[in-house]
Design a protein around this motif. Structure first.
Motif, PDB file in Angstrom:
ATOM      1  N   HIS A  90       0.800  -1.166  -0.019  1.00  0.00           N
ATOM      2  CA  HIS A  90       0.029  -0.007  -0.318  1.00  0.00           C
ATOM      3  C   HIS A  90       0.635   1.250  -0.438  1.00  0.00           C
ATOM      4  CE1 HIS A  90      -2.853   3.221   1.144  1.00  0.00           C
ATOM      5  NE2 HIS A  90      -2.762   3.048   2.491  1.00  0.00           N
ATOM      6  N   VAL A  91       1.678   1.062   1.160  1.00  0.00           N
ATOM      7  CA  VAL A  91       2.349   2.540   1.022  1.00  0.00           C
ATOM      8  C   VAL A  91       3.538   2.746  -0.531  1.00  0.00           C
ATOM      9  CG1 VAL A  91       4.568   3.513   2.538  1.00  0.00           C
ATOM     10  CG2 VAL A  91       2.850   2.334   3.907  1.00  0.00           C
ATOM     11  N   ASN A 267      -3.632  -6.101  -1.073  1.00  0.00           N
ATOM     12  CA  ASN A 267      -2.835  -7.506  -1.774  1.00  0.00           C
ATOM     13  C   ASN A 267      -2.232  -7.411  -2.942  1.00  0.00           C
ATOM     14  OD1 ASN A 267      -5.123 -10.255  -0.045  1.00  0.00           O
ATOM     15  ND2 ASN A 267      -3.285  -9.318   0.606  1.00  0.00           N
ATOM     16  N   LYS A 268      -0.589  -7.677  -3.274  1.00  0.00           N
ATOM     17  CA  LYS A 268      -0.681  -8.098  -4.545  1.00  0.00           C
ATOM     18  C   LYS A 268      -1.591  -8.821  -5.806  1.00  0.00           C
ATOM     19  CE  LYS A 268       4.848  -5.833  -2.991  1.00  0.00           C
ATOM     20  NZ  LYS A 268       5.965  -6.167  -3.481  1.00  0.00           N
ATOM     21  N   LEU A 269      -0.903  -8.475  -6.714  1.00  0.00           N
ATOM     22  CA  LEU A 269      -0.623  -9.919  -7.930  1.00  0.00           C
ATOM     23  C   LEU A 269       0.438 -10.785  -7.739  1.00  0.00           C
ATOM     24  CD1 LEU A 269      -1.433  -8.408 -11.213  1.00  0.00           C
ATOM     25  CD2 LEU A 269      -3.375  -8.885 -10.077  1.00  0.00           C
ATOM     26  N   ASP A 270       0.223 -12.331  -8.023  1.00  0.00           N
ATOM     27  CA  ASP A 270       0.624 -12.923  -7.385  1.00  0.00           C
ATOM     28  C   ASP A 270       2.445 -12.524  -8.448  1.00  0.00           C
ATOM     29  OD1 ASP A 270      -0.947 -14.720  -6.227  1.00  0.00           O
ATOM     30  OD2 ASP A 270      -1.957 -15.768  -8.537  1.00  0.00           O
ATOM     31  N   CYS A 287      -9.412   0.370   0.193  1.00  0.00           N
ATOM     32  CA  CYS A 287      -9.365   2.243   0.537  1.00  0.00           C
ATOM     33  C   CYS A 287      -9.818   2.651  -1.658  1.00  0.00           C
ATOM     34  CB  CYS A 287      -8.343   2.695   0.863  1.00  0.00           C
ATOM     35  SG  CYS A 287      -7.181   2.718   0.423  1.00  0.00           S
ATOM     36  N   ILE A 288     -10.215   3.472  -1.074  1.00  0.00           N
ATOM     37  CA  ILE A 288     -10.689   4.682  -2.193  1.00  0.00           C
ATOM     38  C   ILE A 288      -9.331   4.803  -2.735  1.00  0.00           C
ATOM     39  CG2 ILE A 288     -11.182   6.065  -3.862  1.00  0.00           C
ATOM     40  CD1 ILE A 288     -13.467   6.013  -2.094  1.00  0.00           C
ATOM     41  N   ALA A 289      -8.068   5.028  -1.851  1.00  0.00           N
ATOM     42  CA  ALA A 289      -7.080   5.897  -2.569  1.00  0.00           C
ATOM     43  C   ALA A 289      -6.270   4.663  -3.165  1.00  0.00           C
ATOM     44  CB  ALA A 289      -6.144   6.592  -0.937  1.00  0.00           C
ATOM     45  N   GLU A 290      -6.086   4.051  -3.059  1.00  0.00           N
ATOM     46  CA  GLU A 290      -5.261   2.775  -3.818  1.00  0.00           C
ATOM     47  C   GLU A 290      -6.237   2.401  -5.317  1.00  0.00           C
ATOM     48  OE1 GLU A 290      -3.932  -1.404  -2.722  1.00  0.00           O
ATOM     49  OE2 GLU A 290      -3.706  -0.553  -1.000  1.00  0.00           O
TER      50      GLU A 290
END
Length: 340
Positions: A90-91, A267-270, A287-290
């Protein structure tokens, strides 16, 4: 054991034990008047609460229907609310969207801010804000409530201090964050009151989904009635709760009832790439920011707006049989108007 705080017209409400299916509860003010009082004497009070929970399940305890609308956040106010950012994905996305590099220390030293804890929102109370231009956003998270933690506690000591687990909507005002952080002194106005799930649960209630440090279940976020996120809280969590607690306690003790948050579940993709929306087969976002970050990375600008008056968010987690564990945070954004 599942615990809730029922509204009774006072600041701190009254403590209740809730049935596993969230259908019934029993007020236990003869054991402890509030959840904070129970946490202050957990070693003595917890066994009595467990017995009350057992008799509630067996039907030998006086009960009443449990209505999530009647619940405060489990702790309507707390001595400490420290929120981490354990999902470094996320960061990383936040910084990438504004062309900022990730310092290597972000992968080894947790980020954490100290939030306001004097007035949490109830899980079904509205999010009242004066201006949509502030960039109103939800953040779906996990949090733990701890017992007393000594300054300089080890990770193992921190793990043993975890007493209860709950869900969080850490409301953020994205439009106010850049100017506040630009002053070099951290969040304040941009982090208004958070809301927590109707019930907090002891770790044993979670079975194999709880490994002592992470909760391995999807966090379900619905936005305006449509699935928005289902990221697994046990995946891509760079720092687990014992690490976050030990970090918070590095230079100070934590008092019983302190709340430590995970930060936005992400979460990231695989293949290591940023996640995809639920509508495209991904696990979406908490969250919307992501999603705005990913739109910016992919298209040069965001297209998804922040929350408007009338918008609703629902945050919940279900067990393997599809039963709600913590109850649901369900909130509508309303315009705040100061009373005359």
């Amino acid at each position: 054991m599942k615990l809730a705080t029922l509204k009774d017209g006072t600041r701190d409400g009254k403590l209740a034990v809730v049935s596993k299916d969230l259908a019934y509860c029993t007020v236990v003010n003869h054991i402890a008047p509030t959840l904070q009082a129970a946490l202050d004497d957990w070693a003595n009070v917890a066994p009595r609460l467990e017995r009350a929970a057992e008799t509630l399940e067996s039907g030998s305890q006086p009960t009443e229907r449990f209505h999530e609308h009647d619940a405060h956040s489990p702790l309507p106010r707390a001595y400490q609310w420290a929120d981490g950012s354990a999902y470094v994905n996320h960061v990383e996305l936040v910084r990438k969207a504004r062309n900022a590099e990730m310092p290597p220390s972000f992968w080894t030293d947790p980020l954490m801010y100290q939030g306001g804890s004097d007035a949490f929102l109830a899980p079904r109370d509205p999010i009242r804000m004066a201006d949509e231009a502030w960039g109103i956003d939800m953040e779906g998270e996990i949090a733990v409530i701890v017992d007393d933690v000594p300054m300089g506690a080890s990770v193992d000591e921190a793990r043993e201090a975890i007493r209860l687990i709950m869900l969080v909507n850490d409301v953020s005002l994205r439009g106010l964050i850049p100017a506040e952080l630009g002053k070099g002194f951290g969040f304040f106005q941009s982090k208004p009151s958070s809301a927590f799930s109707p019930v907090a649960v002891t770790p044993d209630e979670l079975g194999d989904a709880w490994d002592g440090g992470k909760l391995h279940l999807p966090l379900l976020v619905d936005y305006n009635g449509a699935p928005f996120g289902c990221a697994n809280a046990g995946i891509d969590m760079t720092f687990d709760f014992p690490q976050l607690i030990a970090h918070a306690a590095k230079t100070r003790p934590l008092s019983a009832g302190a709340i430590i948050g995970s930060g936005t579940v992400s979460n990231k993709l695989d293949d290591g790439g940023p996640g995809k929306p639920v509508a495209e087969g991904g696990v979406g976002y908490s969250c919307i920011a992501e999603i705005r970050m990913i739109e910016t990375i992919n298209d040069g600008k965001p297209t998804t707006g922040f929350m408007k008056f009338g918008d609703t968010v629902r945050i919940e987690m279900k067990d393997g049989d599809g039963h709600s564990i913590f109850g649901a945070i369900e909130q509508t954004v309303e315009q705040y108007k100061k009373e005359a």
